[in-house]
Design a protein around this motif. Sequence first.
Motif, PDB file in Angstrom:
ATOM      1  N   LYS A  62       0.832  -1.202   0.000  1.00 47.87           N
ATOM      2  CA  LYS A  62       0.000   0.000   0.000  1.00 47.87           C
ATOM      3  C   LYS A  62       0.869   1.255   0.000  1.00 47.87           C
ATOM      4  N   THR A  63       2.168   1.064   0.014  1.00 47.62           N
ATOM      5  CA  THR A  63       3.098   2.183  -0.040  1.00 47.62           C
ATOM      6  C   THR A  63       3.149   2.726  -1.448  1.00 47.62           C
ATOM      7  N   ARG A  64       3.101   4.039  -1.571  1.00 52.99           N
ATOM      8  CA  ARG A  64       3.255   4.688  -2.874  1.00 52.99           C
ATOM      9  C   ARG A  64       4.604   5.374  -2.896  1.00 52.99           C
ATOM     10  N   VAL A  65       5.254   5.340  -4.037  1.00 59.38           N
ATOM     11  CA  VAL A  65       6.611   5.879  -4.147  1.00 59.38           C
ATOM     12  C   VAL A  65       6.635   6.997  -5.173  1.00 59.38           C
ATOM     13  N   LEU A  66       7.275   8.085  -4.811  1.00 59.58           N
ATOM     14  CA  LEU A  66       7.506   9.205  -5.707  1.00 59.58           C
ATOM     15  C   LEU A  66       8.958   9.125  -6.169  1.00 59.58           C
ATOM     16  N   ILE A  67       9.159   9.067  -7.464  1.00 54.70           N
ATOM     17  CA  ILE A  67      10.505   8.982  -8.026  1.00 54.70           C
ATOM     18  C   ILE A  67      10.826  10.320  -8.672  1.00 54.70           C
ATOM     19  N   ALA A  68      11.904  10.932  -8.209  1.00 57.08           N
ATOM     20  CA  ALA A  68      12.329  12.226  -8.738  1.00 57.08           C
ATOM     21  C   ALA A  68      13.354  11.981  -9.831  1.00 57.08           C
ATOM     22  N   GLY A  69      12.948  12.195 -11.070  1.00 56.57           N
ATOM     23  CA  GLY A  69      13.857  12.045 -12.195  1.00 56.57           C
ATOM     24  C   GLY A  69      13.497  10.861 -13.072  1.00 56.57           C
ATOM     25  N   GLY A  80      15.377   9.650 -15.531  1.00 61.07           N
ATOM     26  CA  GLY A  80      16.571   9.156 -16.212  1.00 61.07           C
ATOM     27  C   GLY A  80      16.616   7.638 -16.118  1.00 61.07           C
ATOM     28  N   PRO A  81      17.707   7.045 -16.530  1.00 65.36           N
ATOM     29  CA  PRO A  81      17.816   5.585 -16.519  1.00 65.36           C
ATOM     30  C   PRO A  81      17.588   4.966 -15.133  1.00 65.36           C
ATOM     31  N   THR A  82      18.115   5.582 -14.103  1.00 61.94           N
ATOM     32  CA  THR A  82      17.953   5.039 -12.755  1.00 61.94           C
ATOM     33  C   THR A  82      16.512   5.130 -12.297  1.00 61.94           C
ATOM     34  N   GLY A  83      15.889   6.291 -12.469  1.00 66.85           N
ATOM     35  CA  GLY A  83      14.501   6.459 -12.049  1.00 66.85           C
ATOM     36  C   GLY A  83      13.549   5.550 -12.794  1.00 66.85           C
ATOM     37  N   LEU A  84      13.751   5.403 -14.108  1.00 70.03           N
ATOM     38  CA  LEU A  84      12.877   4.543 -14.891  1.00 70.03           C
ATOM     39  C   LEU A  84      13.065   3.070 -14.552  1.00 70.03           C
ATOM     40  N   THR A  85      14.314   2.661 -14.284  1.00 69.31           N
ATOM     41  CA  THR A  85      14.564   1.277 -13.888  1.00 69.31           C
ATOM     42  C   THR A  85      13.939   0.996 -12.532  1.00 69.31           C
ATOM     43  N   LEU A  86      14.063   1.928 -11.610  1.00 66.68           N
ATOM     44  CA  LEU A  86      13.430   1.781 -10.301  1.00 66.68           C
ATOM     45  C   LEU A  86      11.916   1.673 -10.443  1.00 66.68           C
ATOM     46  N   ALA A  87      11.334   2.515 -11.275  1.00 65.25           N
ATOM     47  CA  ALA A  87       9.886   2.469 -11.500  1.00 65.25           C
ATOM     48  C   ALA A  87       9.463   1.122 -12.073  1.00 65.25           C
ATOM     49  N   LEU A  88      10.248   0.599 -12.993  1.00 64.73           N
ATOM     50  CA  LEU A  88       9.955  -0.705 -13.583  1.00 64.73           C
ATOM     51  C   LEU A  88       9.906  -1.790 -12.519  1.00 64.73           C
ATOM     52  N   PRO A 127       2.792   1.008  -6.341  1.00 69.17           N
ATOM     53  CA  PRO A 127       2.434   2.113  -7.238  1.00 69.17           C
ATOM     54  C   PRO A 127       3.491   3.216  -7.193  1.00 69.17           C
ATOM     55  N   VAL A 128       3.841   3.724  -8.356  1.00 63.11           N
ATOM     56  CA  VAL A 128       4.864   4.776  -8.434  1.00 63.11           C
ATOM     57  C   VAL A 128       4.338   5.962  -9.225  1.00 63.11           C
ATOM     58  N   ARG A 129       4.923   7.098  -8.965  1.00 65.15           N
ATOM     59  CA  ARG A 129       4.691   8.303  -9.751  1.00 65.15           C
ATOM     60  C   ARG A 129       6.065   8.890 -10.021  1.00 65.15           C
ATOM     61  N   ILE A 130       6.311   9.252 -11.271  1.00 65.03           N
ATOM     62  CA  ILE A 130       7.610   9.809 -11.659  1.00 65.03           C
ATOM     63  C   ILE A 130       7.439  11.294 -11.950  1.00 65.03           C
ATOM     64  N   PHE A 131       8.280  12.112 -11.312  1.00 67.43           N
ATOM     65  CA  PHE A 131       8.326  13.542 -11.582  1.00 67.43           C
ATOM     66  C   PHE A 131       9.689  13.865 -12.167  1.00 67.43           C
ATOM     67  N   ASP A 132       9.684  14.728 -13.164  1.00 68.47           N
ATOM     68  CA  ASP A 132      10.933  15.133 -13.792  1.00 68.47           C
ATOM     69  C   ASP A 132      10.859  16.620 -14.074  1.00 68.47           C
TER      70      ASP A 132
END
Length: 56
Positions: free
Chosen positions: A5-12, A14-22, A30-35
């Motif tokens: 139930k934890t939601r994660v906000l990914i800042a960026g 780039g390759p690291t943020g997108l791999t983490l989101a994957l 659930p993730v949300r990516i901000f750039d």
Amino acid sequence: MTVSKTRVLIAGAGPTGLTLALWLTRLGVPVRIFDKAAAPGETSRALAVQARTLEF
């Protein structure tokens, strides 16, 4: 595997943020990516991308 139930906000997005989101998405987190860029980049932001990252 349980869904978190934890939601994660990914800042960026780039390759690291997108791999983490994957990986988090595959784990059911659930993730949300901000750039800072308003649109997808036209050039690479990676100095080097590991071969394993490209496989994903």
